[in-house]
Design an enzyme around this catalytic site. Structure first.
Site, PDB file in Angstrom:
ATOM      1  N   SER A 140     -24.710   1.259 -47.940  1.00  0.00           N
ATOM      2  CA  SER A 140     -25.128   0.480 -46.774  1.00  0.00           C
ATOM      3  C   SER A 140     -23.897   0.086 -45.949  1.00  0.00           C
ATOM      4  O   SER A 140     -23.121   0.954 -45.548  1.00  0.00           O
ATOM      5  CB  SER A 140     -25.922  -0.742 -47.244  1.00  0.00           C
ATOM      6  OG  SER A 140     -26.537  -1.407 -46.168  1.00  0.00           O
ATOM      7  N   ASP A 313     -35.937   5.424 -47.195  1.00  0.00           N
ATOM      8  CA  ASP A 313     -35.077   4.416 -46.570  1.00  0.00           C
ATOM      9  C   ASP A 313     -35.257   4.516 -45.061  1.00  0.00           C
ATOM     10  O   ASP A 313     -34.704   5.397 -44.415  1.00  0.00           O
ATOM     11  CB  ASP A 313     -33.622   4.658 -46.968  1.00  0.00           C
ATOM     12  CG  ASP A 313     -32.664   3.620 -46.399  1.00  0.00           C
ATOM     13  OD1 ASP A 313     -33.100   2.752 -45.621  1.00  0.00           O
ATOM     14  OD2 ASP A 313     -31.465   3.684 -46.731  1.00  0.00           O
ATOM     15  N   HIS A 346     -34.493   1.252 -48.834  1.00  0.00           N
ATOM     16  CA  HIS A 346     -33.039   1.080 -48.746  1.00  0.00           C
ATOM     17  C   HIS A 346     -32.449   0.558 -50.060  1.00  0.00           C
ATOM     18  O   HIS A 346     -31.318   0.900 -50.414  1.00  0.00           O
ATOM     19  CB  HIS A 346     -32.713   0.122 -47.602  1.00  0.00           C
ATOM     20  CG  HIS A 346     -31.252   0.003 -47.313  1.00  0.00           C
ATOM     21  ND1 HIS A 346     -30.465   1.089 -47.000  1.00  0.00           N
ATOM     22  CD2 HIS A 346     -30.422  -1.079 -47.299  1.00  0.00           C
ATOM     23  CE1 HIS A 346     -29.211   0.685 -46.794  1.00  0.00           C
ATOM     24  NE2 HIS A 346     -29.154  -0.613 -46.984  1.00  0.00           N
TER      25      HIS A 346
END
Length: 375
Positions: A140, A313, A346
């Site tokens: 991320s 995601d 995610h």
């Protein structure tokens, strides 16, 4: 570790006399060539792996990935986790005293960017005597830092592992961040960011910010499978009696779950830190200086890359990782790419998916053989 000298920031400001909290795992080899820097995401810290002695529920945020015999094997690699400037887990941040004024920074803490964090991490590595990293990795926002490392210090990075990340945020992602920030700054307890002096915490805003964020970390399939339309209390029977028909009470399990996550987050995270870190996310865009041409921006990178994305995601969709893949291929860089069909959205980059962990294990095994001079 304390740093007295001023660090020049992208904004034109600087910060001096700051601290960086960090943890290390494993042993640095004699050649100082087996170091792996792990960069954290929004609400994580330098505590990457393991459990603190005598403390329950203190597991490192990437403990599924890092440790003895794990995908990133600390019997083989020297792993470093650093808490970023402006965070609230030990490194200097808004809740600390500004040496220039003698008062808590609060809202006056300087704006920091992904590039600033990388420069600060490079200073830490200098102090540790580590010239070159075997790898830098992150998921991320941490993946953005790994990418920035390959661009800012190409001569210091052999491999970059970028997981569930993107070359910049979409307008939709920036919008989610802005709504979360507005929830915080409009909380009456925020006091323009100087709530420390008032002895209060803008918990209502933090709760909402976390609830918004958490929705984006999960896939629709996971939420439906885990919660569906389940009511919090036992259903009495079909029909109107199933509901209390209240506009304010918690009726559904998903509501209860989100409120729990929000309450927990508001107890440990700093509001100004949330504003700083989400802004750093918004600002990151290495292609901006090249007219939006990502291929041109990534021409500076010389590292080998592993990129991983997850099909469900939707916040950092696989298409965003493929943009990086294409730009690297345009520059004829050495890379591997894995797109994992995991259902977790995610958050999949934090979870124990054997296919995902197997990809990373295989990649780090190849790095280990490279360090040992084996074919």
């Amino acid at each position: 570790m304390h740093f007295a000298a001023a660090l020049a920031l992208q904004s034109g400001a600087s910060i001096r006399d700051y601290d960086l909290s960090f943890e290390t795992y494993g042993q640095l080899n004699a050649a100082r060539s087996n170091a792996v820097l792990v960069c954290h995401a929004l609400n994580a810290s330098h505590h990457v792996a393991g459990v603190y002695a005598g403390q329950d529920r203190s597991e490192g945020w990437w403990d599924t990935m890092i440790g003895p015999g794990k995908s990133v094997d600390t019997d083989r690699f020297f792993v470093i986790g650093v808490n970023n400037l402006g965070s609230c887990f030990g490194s200097t941040g808004p809740m600390h005293v500004n040496p220039d004024t003698g008062h808590v920074y609060g809202a006056d803490f300087p704006v920091v960017t992904v590039e600033d964090w990388v420069d600060a991490q490079a200073r830490l590595l200098d102090a540790l005597g580590i010239e070159t990293l075997a790898a830098v990795m992150g998921g991320s926002l941490g993946g953005m830092q790994a990418l920035a490392w390959a661009l800012q210090y190409p001569q210091r990075v052999r491999h970059a592992v970028v997981v569930a990340s993107a070359p910049n945020l979409t307008a939709e992602n920036i919008a989610f961040n802005e709504v979360a920030r507005r929830a915080i700054v409009t909380d009456p307890d925020f006091h323009g960011g100087n709530f420390y002096a008032q002895g209060v915490v803008p918990k209502r805003g933090l709760r909402i910010a976390r609830m918004i964020g958490h929705i984006t970390y999960l896939s629709d399939d996971v939420m439906n499978e885990k919660f569906g339309r389940q009511l919090r209390h036992a259903v009495l029977g079909a029909g109107a009696g199933d509901y209390k028909y209240s506009t304010q009470d918690v009726e559904f399990q998903i509501e209860s779950y989100l409120r729990y996550q929000g309450d927990k987050f508001a107890e440990y995270f700093d509001a100004n830190t949330y504003l700083l870190i989400t802004r750093a996310l918004d600002y990151f865009d290495p292609a901006r200086a090249f007219g939006g041409d990502l291929s041109q921006a990534l021409a500076r990178a010389t590292a080998k890359f592993l990129l991983v994305s997850f099909c469900t995601d939707w916040r950092f969709a696989p298409a965003r990782s493929r943009e990086i893949v294409k730009a690297l291929l345009d520059n004829r860089r050495d890379l591997s790419y894995a797109e994992i069909d995991a259902p977790h959205g995610h958050d999949a980059f934090l979870l124990d998916d054997p296919r995902y962990l197997g990809v990373v294990r295989s990649y780090f095994d190849s790095i280990g053989r490279e360090l040992e001079g084996a074919p």
